[in-house]
Enzyme design. Structure first.
Site, mmCIF file in Angstrom:
data_model
loop_
_atom_site.group_PDB
_atom_site.id
_atom_site.type_symbol
_atom_site.label_atom_id
_atom_site.label_comp_id
_atom_site.label_asym_id
_atom_site.label_seq_id
_atom_site.Cartn_x
_atom_site.Cartn_y
_atom_site.Cartn_z
ATOM 1 N N ASN A 256 -1.656 3.948 -6.701
ATOM 2 C CA ASN A 256 -0.884 3.542 -7.890
ATOM 3 C C ASN A 256 0.544 4.060 -7.878
ATOM 4 O O ASN A 256 1.325 3.744 -8.774
ATOM 5 C CB ASN A 256 -1.541 4.081 -9.169
ATOM 6 C CG ASN A 256 -2.825 3.362 -9.498
ATOM 7 O OD1 ASN A 256 -3.187 2.424 -8.812
ATOM 8 N ND2 ASN A 256 -3.512 3.807 -10.532
ATOM 9 N N LYS A 257 0.882 4.904 -6.921
ATOM 10 C CA LYS A 257 2.199 5.547 -6.948
ATOM 11 C C LYS A 257 3.244 4.679 -6.229
ATOM 12 O O LYS A 257 2.924 3.631 -5.707
ATOM 13 C CB LYS A 257 2.089 6.944 -6.338
ATOM 14 C CG LYS A 257 1.056 7.818 -7.056
ATOM 15 C CD LYS A 257 1.347 7.947 -8.553
ATOM 16 C CE LYS A 257 0.411 8.888 -9.291
ATOM 17 N NZ LYS A 257 -0.946 8.360 -9.497
#
Ligand SMILES: Cc1ncc(COP(=O)(O)O)c(C=O)c1O
Length: 378
Positions: A180-181
């Site tokens: 998700n980063k």
């Protein structure tokens, strides 16, 4: 149409890089880990950088490296993931959560000043959603109270403060490369520090606490964990790092589009974290998290999330209030202790934002939100 809340953007470069490692015969930590560390170090102005299996692992190792344990207190900006409180607890120190500014959602230095004691050794601020904390205020406070700083920069890979990259200056900075980063190594994280000796200690702590003796045997001087990144992950990370600035620029254009589309039907208070003068340009927009006007709606946040999901839009909550988890309630933390953090935690809604989205996707999310909120109006 289905829009994921977050997703990694992997391409032929990542597929080829991981394939090459898998065929090379060296798949655990090896040359790609070293190369990724060097390339990240170059990105962070030459500061010593080590990679680990996650930022959570890096948090544990950073606290161990600083010798934090029983009797110590650690200030934690409370708009954050559970990992910092957990790791402080795990090393035996006391987590002291600090309220946040309602607008930026970053640590409130006035509240930090109220909570600092003679036992405080470290402060862990989070650069919420990719918006850098006020670094001048943070480091002035740390100097005044002789605290070490561990920046939780999970959401700020590629962010900057007044033109300087987060991680390129300061004390210890930790990054997450979870999918998700802003860039990913599948799972993974990095620790950036100032001293080569500290980085060497991280190498020991991330691998069982093992050091090599002159007679080619090994000793263990600390019961360390096993947090070494694999070369497959590192090779993917190297390909991602080359794309990082492009990913952040695209995230930014998506966020600007959200900002143009949302004010038409959402009041000012609902807009996502915005900052202090001078650092808005450095926002890497890892997340786009609004606050819902729940007092004007007949539906709960969960119902609104379900209604968005039914329209094909995934949403999330970033973050729940960490001091109100069972772990910390048992220590006496209670509702009302951190009013801004709780207000945000109760009303925030994270909308989809990732490098694989296009402007039309943002339009679709905004149209869906408008419909869902119209249906939910009191
Ligand atoms: C603010 C913040 N800090 C730390 C972490 C932990 O990162 P990791 O999943 O790499 O352990 C996360 C993960 O979502 C996060 O959002």
């Amino acid at each position: 149409m289905t829009i994921a809340f977050a997703a990694p953007l992997l391409g032929e470069e990542e597929f080829a890089a991981s394939d090459a490692v898998l065929r090379s015969g060296w798949i655990a930590s090896g040359p790609n880990v070293l190369a990724l560390e060097n390339e990240l170090s170059a990105y962070f102005a030459g500061r010593p950088t080590r990679v680990l299996t996650s930022e959570t692992a890096a948090l544990e190792v950073a606290l161990q490296m600083l010798g934090i344990g029983a009797g110590d207190e650690v200030l934690i900006g409370a708009q954050t993931f559970f990992s910092s409180g957990n790791m402080v607890e795990k090393v035996g120190a006391r987590a002291v959560f600090v309220d946040v500014d309602l607008k930026s959602r970053n640590i409130d230095m006035l509240d930090a000043a109220r909570r600092v004691t003679a036992k405080t050794k470290v402060i862990i601020p989070t650069h919420y959603a990719g918006l850098a904390c006020d670094m001048d205020a943070l480091y002035a406070f740390a100097a005044e109270h002789k605290l070490r700083v561990i920046e939780d920069a999970a959401l700020a890979v590629g962010s900057s403060w007044q033109g300087r990259s987060i991680g390129s200056f300061g004390d210890i900075a930790l990054f997450s490369f979870h999918p998700n980063k802003n860039m990913t190594t599948i799972e993974g994280g990095a620790l950036v520090c100032n001293e080569v000796l500290d980085a060497k200690r991280v190498e020991v702590l991330r691998f069982h606490g093992i050091s090599r003796l002159p007679d080619q045997t090994r000793d263990v001087d600390f019961p360390g964990g096993k947090f070494n990144m694999t070369d497959v992950s590192a090779a993917i990370g190297r390909a991602q790092l080359k794309k990082l600035d492009g990913f952040c620029a695209h995230r930014r254009s998506l966020a600007m589009h959200y900002l143009q589309r949302l004010p038409a039907f959402l009041a000012d208070q609902l807009l996502p974290p915005a900052g202090h003068a001078g650092d808005e340009a450095g926002h890497s927009w890892n997340m786009f998290a609004i606050r819902l006007p729940l007092d004007q709606l007949s539906q709960s946040r969960a119902e609104i999330m379900d209604a968005m999901k039914a329209r094909g839009v995934a949403t999330s909550v970033s973050y729940e209030a960490p001091h109100l988890t069972s772990v910390f309630r048992k220590q006496g933390w209670n509702v009302g202790d951190l009013p801004n953090t709780e207000l945000i935690a109760n009303s925030t809604l994270t909308l989809p934002l990732h490098a694989g989205l296009q402007l039309e996707d943002i339009d679709f999310v905004c149209d869906s939100l408008q419909l869902v909120l119209n249906n939910a109006k009191r």
